[in-house]
Write an enzyme that holds these catalytic residues in place. Structure first.
Site, PDB file in Angstrom:
ATOM      1  N   HIS A  55      25.542  45.440 -19.862  1.00 13.40           N
ATOM      2  CA  HIS A  55      26.158  44.187 -19.450  1.00 13.40           C
ATOM      3  C   HIS A  55      25.967  43.890 -17.960  1.00 13.40           C
ATOM      4  O   HIS A  55      26.303  42.795 -17.511  1.00 13.40           O
ATOM      5  CB  HIS A  55      27.661  44.219 -19.761  1.00 13.40           C
ATOM      6  N   HIS A  99      -2.471  18.283 -33.040  1.00 17.39           N
ATOM      7  CA  HIS A  99      -1.962  18.703 -34.347  1.00 17.39           C
ATOM      8  C   HIS A  99      -1.869  17.493 -35.277  1.00 17.39           C
ATOM      9  O   HIS A  99      -0.856  16.789 -35.294  1.00 17.39           O
ATOM     10  CB  HIS A  99      -0.577  19.333 -34.198  1.00 17.39           C
ATOM     11  N   LEU A 129       9.803  25.742 -30.626  1.00 18.66           N
ATOM     12  CA  LEU A 129      10.405  25.391 -31.908  1.00 18.66           C
ATOM     13  C   LEU A 129      11.876  25.765 -31.973  1.00 18.66           C
ATOM     14  O   LEU A 129      12.315  26.771 -31.444  1.00 18.66           O
ATOM     15  CB  LEU A 129       9.630  26.050 -33.050  1.00 18.66           C
ATOM     16  N   GLU A 148      24.898  31.815 -27.631  1.00 19.75           N
ATOM     17  CA  GLU A 148      24.489  31.387 -26.285  1.00 19.75           C
ATOM     18  C   GLU A 148      23.321  30.405 -26.320  1.00 19.75           C
ATOM     19  O   GLU A 148      23.285  29.447 -25.547  1.00 19.75           O
ATOM     20  CB  GLU A 148      24.093  32.609 -25.437  1.00 19.75           C
ATOM     21  N   ASP A 181       9.039  24.165 -40.937  1.00 13.26           N
ATOM     22  CA  ASP A 181       9.358  25.545 -41.285  1.00 13.26           C
ATOM     23  C   ASP A 181       9.551  26.400 -40.035  1.00 13.26           C
ATOM     24  O   ASP A 181      10.437  27.258 -39.989  1.00 13.26           O
ATOM     25  CB  ASP A 181       8.227  26.147 -42.134  1.00 13.26           C
ATOM     26  N   HIS A 232      -3.405  21.982 -39.370  1.00 12.50           N
ATOM     27  CA  HIS A 232      -2.217  22.051 -38.511  1.00 12.50           C
ATOM     28  C   HIS A 232      -2.523  21.773 -37.047  1.00 12.50           C
ATOM     29  O   HIS A 232      -1.959  20.845 -36.468  1.00 12.50           O
ATOM     30  CB  HIS A 232      -1.548  23.419 -38.631  1.00 12.50           C
TER      31      HIS A 232
END
Length: 672
Positions: A479, A38, A129, A417, A165, A270
């Site tokens: 749960h 990249h 990311l 979390e 971004d 990119h």
């Protein structure tokens, strides 16, 4: 003889623009040679990086792991060649030109996305990311916690993160930025590569947030700068450094692939090599007439001088440490070896609990263990994702951390979390802290990417995951974990531990705190369990992963494996079978990963009998390795879950799903 009075020519001085272009050139050359990578982000953010590393970042390549260095996190890990170029040019010994040339090749330090290696200047593993932003918040929190404990003379540094971004679109960025603002982590400065480009095209396709307003709503200070105006970038960073009450976001407007003649500002720069013709055009535009991987001496020297900038600060810090009355405590925390301390405390706890023989949930037993540990281990920093009263992760003497007081040892993460797990990774990477955090086991799905990175980075992070089965009862199938144990066991280098009683819970905590090469997950019950291990002795059989809890009386005919709350059920089944003269062995298996690491001779001692069964209130997946696959002719018997749960009291659920001693005994008798 005539005397030559001409002045000696001054050595050529590198300009800041030349220094930035060196980063661009190395990046595009390495990507081109690897035929993969990249180039766009390194070329776009080269000016920002040059300002940070030459004017602000406190570091010393001659001692890369200096504890009071600033931390730099490249959250957009795809732009890794920017980081590698910076480390090479500033003089990190391990980051040689050969490593740059071997970008993305087997065995090199220059992986496609950065992989943690503090000795080479790589603070954390990034690529998924948003994870780097979470790590950076954890680094910044660790700095404040240690500053409160040891003072500014020993702990006084910034954390810088560089993101794009994509990082800001990921949900984890919202969680981490919100909590960082709430806690007032003023030593956190994020440099946002605002280039307006995503892989699919312009960010206007999918991302039209007002990023500054968003972060201001979190409580951050924000700035807008031209990312190619180095003085403007420097002014913003200098201003951000002065604000110790708010984290800072500096939006750097940049051009992706800066200098590329046809791909600058386009998504085509990119994630692919630029190509020979485009690189030739970029060299012309950047006034860089040098061959691939060649950086002129005067530019290298300027970068090496920048790398030497922090040496004096590091030496002064060492003098302060040597004179400090807190030196031993500080260095002990940095080493992170708590084996002797934990061993003594756990021995004391086990002696006490065997005498009292409490019937308690393993989540309660975990809290009892923590009460023993926390009073003697200031490096333990706990927390929960808004389930403190359920996880029982906060004990007496653990005060909450606030933006006005970082002297506490408990973090209220809120319902975040994912950020909790990523921040704990950052805290563990920072050193000086052993983080643990709690939520329900079913919600490991909300933080699984960060658990995976804990494992990949070999970090000691303890995940306290309670309400571990249908035993949580009435909250129902949303749960109740079913597939979670199998899914977590599938992650390499994770120890998934499911203790059967208070003694095993203590032993699991001992293993988790002594285990410095990976994370541990403690899967703990909501429902009460009796004490099963009452024998005297200091040994920790849980270290074996699985062991014989009750041996067969008479000829061995059946072996039952079980974990956690189902060990009690296995013992009940054994009692029924033994009444009928069916010799039955029960194996408690709190950690299958540890059992797999035992030698063949030990593993074989647990085999035997005509029938092998396993009882676990979860999915069968993974158990065939130990009990054999199910087949028409027989095979291993599994007593567990084949569907999602239901909403009902725990006892009724166990009967409904056939996870009972009588059901297990009947299945074994039928198979025999």
């Amino acid at each position: 003889m005539p005397v030559n009075t001409a002045a000696t020519p001054k050595p050529q001085q590198a300009t800041p623009q030349e220094m930035a272009n060196a980063l661009r050139a190395l990046s595009m050359d390495a990507v081109q040679k690897a035929n993969s990578g990249h180039p766009g982000m390194p070329m776009g953010m080269a000016d920002v990086a040059t300002v940070l590393f030459t004017r602000f970042l406190k570091f010393d390549p001659s001692l890369p792991e200096w504890p009071d260095r600033d931390r730099f996190v490249l959250s957009g890990g795809h732009g890794s060649m920017l980081l590698y170029s910076l480390l090479h040019l500033t003089g990190y010994e391990k980051m040689t030109l050969e490593q740059i040339k071997n970008f993305r090749q087997m065995g090199s330090l220059t992986a496609g996305h950065p992989e943690v290696n503090p000795a080479a200047g790589i603070e954390t593993t990034t690529g998924p990311l948003g994870q780097g932003l979470g790590n950076a918040a954890g680094f910044a929190l660790a700095e404040r916690l240690l500053n409160a404990r040891f003072g500014g003379e020993l702990v006084d540094h910034y954390t810088y993160a560089m993101c794009g971004d994509g990082d800001l679109m990921e949900g984890i960025s919202h969680e981490a930025a919100s909590l960082a603002g709430h806690l007032g982590l003023g030593r956190l400065i994020v440099l946002y590569d605002d280039n307006g480009i995503s892989i699919d095209g312009p960010t206007s396709l999918s991302f039209t947030d007002d990023t500054r307003k968003r972060f201001e709503a979190y409580g951050w200070e924000t700035f807008d700068v031209d990312g190619h105006d180095q003085d403007a970038v420097a002014e913003a960073i200098a201003h951000a450094q002065l604000n110790h009450k708010q984290p800072s976001l500096i939006c750097c407007k940049t051009k992706i692939g800066f200098g590329a003649p046809t791909k600058e500002g386009k998504s085509s720069s990119h994630g692919s090599p630029l190509g020979d013709a485009e690189i030739a055009g970029a060299r012309k535009n950047l006034h860089w007439p040098y061959p691939p991987f060649e950086v002129p001496e005067h530019i290298v020297n300027a970068w090496r001088d920048a790398g030497k900038r922090g040496a004096a600060a590091r030496k002064n810090w060492q003098v302060r440490l040597d004179r400090s009355g807190k030196r031993d405590a500080f260095t002990h925390g940095q080493r992170g070896d708590v084996t002797a301390q934990v061993g003594s405390l756990i021995k004391e706890f086990k002696t006490k609990v065997k005498k009292e023989a409490p019937t308690v949930a393993t989540r309660k037993a975990s809290g009892m263990v923590l009460e023993t540990l926390a009073a003697h281990m200031p490096e333990l920093i706990g927390g929960s994702a808004d389930l403190t009263g359920s996880n029982l992760t906060q004990v007496k003497g653990m005060n909450g951390v606030t933006q006005d007081d970082f002297g506490g040892s408990y973090v209220y993460y809120g319902v975040r979390e994912h950020a909790m797990a990523a921040m704990m990774n950052g805290m563990a990477l920072h050193r000086g802290i052993i983080p643990y955090g709690g939520t329900f086991l079913s919600f490991t799905d909300y933080c699984r990417p960060s658990i995976r990175l804990s494992a990949l980075m070999k970090q000691r992070v303890v995940y306290v995951m309670t309400h571990d089965s249908i035993g949580l009862g009435e909250d129902g199938p949303t749960h109740q974990p079913v597939e979670h144990l199998a899914a977590l066991r599938a992650i390499p280098n994770v120890l998934v531990m499911r203790p059967a009683d208070a003694v095993e819970t203590a032993e699991c905590w001992q293993i988790a705190l002594e285990h410095v090469t990976g994370p541990c997950i403690l899967a703990l019950t909501r429902q009460n369990l009796p004490l099963l291990r009452k024998e005297s002795g200091d040994e920790n059989p849980t270290r074996r992963g699985a062991y014989i809890l009750a041996e067969a009386e008479g000829e061995l005919k059946a072996t039952i494996w079980a974990t956690g709350s189902e060990v009690e059920i296995a013992l009940g089944a054994r009692a029924l079978l033994q009444k009928e003269k069916i010799g039955t062995r029960v194996i408690s298996a709190p950690c299958l990963e540890l059992f797999d690491r035992q030698d063949a001779a030990y593993r074989e001692t647990l085999a035997g009998g005509k029938v092998t069964a396993a009882i676990e209130a979860a999915a069968r997946y993974g158990w065939d390795k130990y009990i054999g696959p199910e087949s028409e002719k027989g095979g291993g018997i599994f007593i567990g879950m084949k569907s999602f749960g239901e909403s009902a009291p725990a006892e009724e659920l166990y009967r409904h799903f056939g996870i009972t001693a009588s059901a297990a005994a009947a299945a074994i008798k039928e198979r025999l």
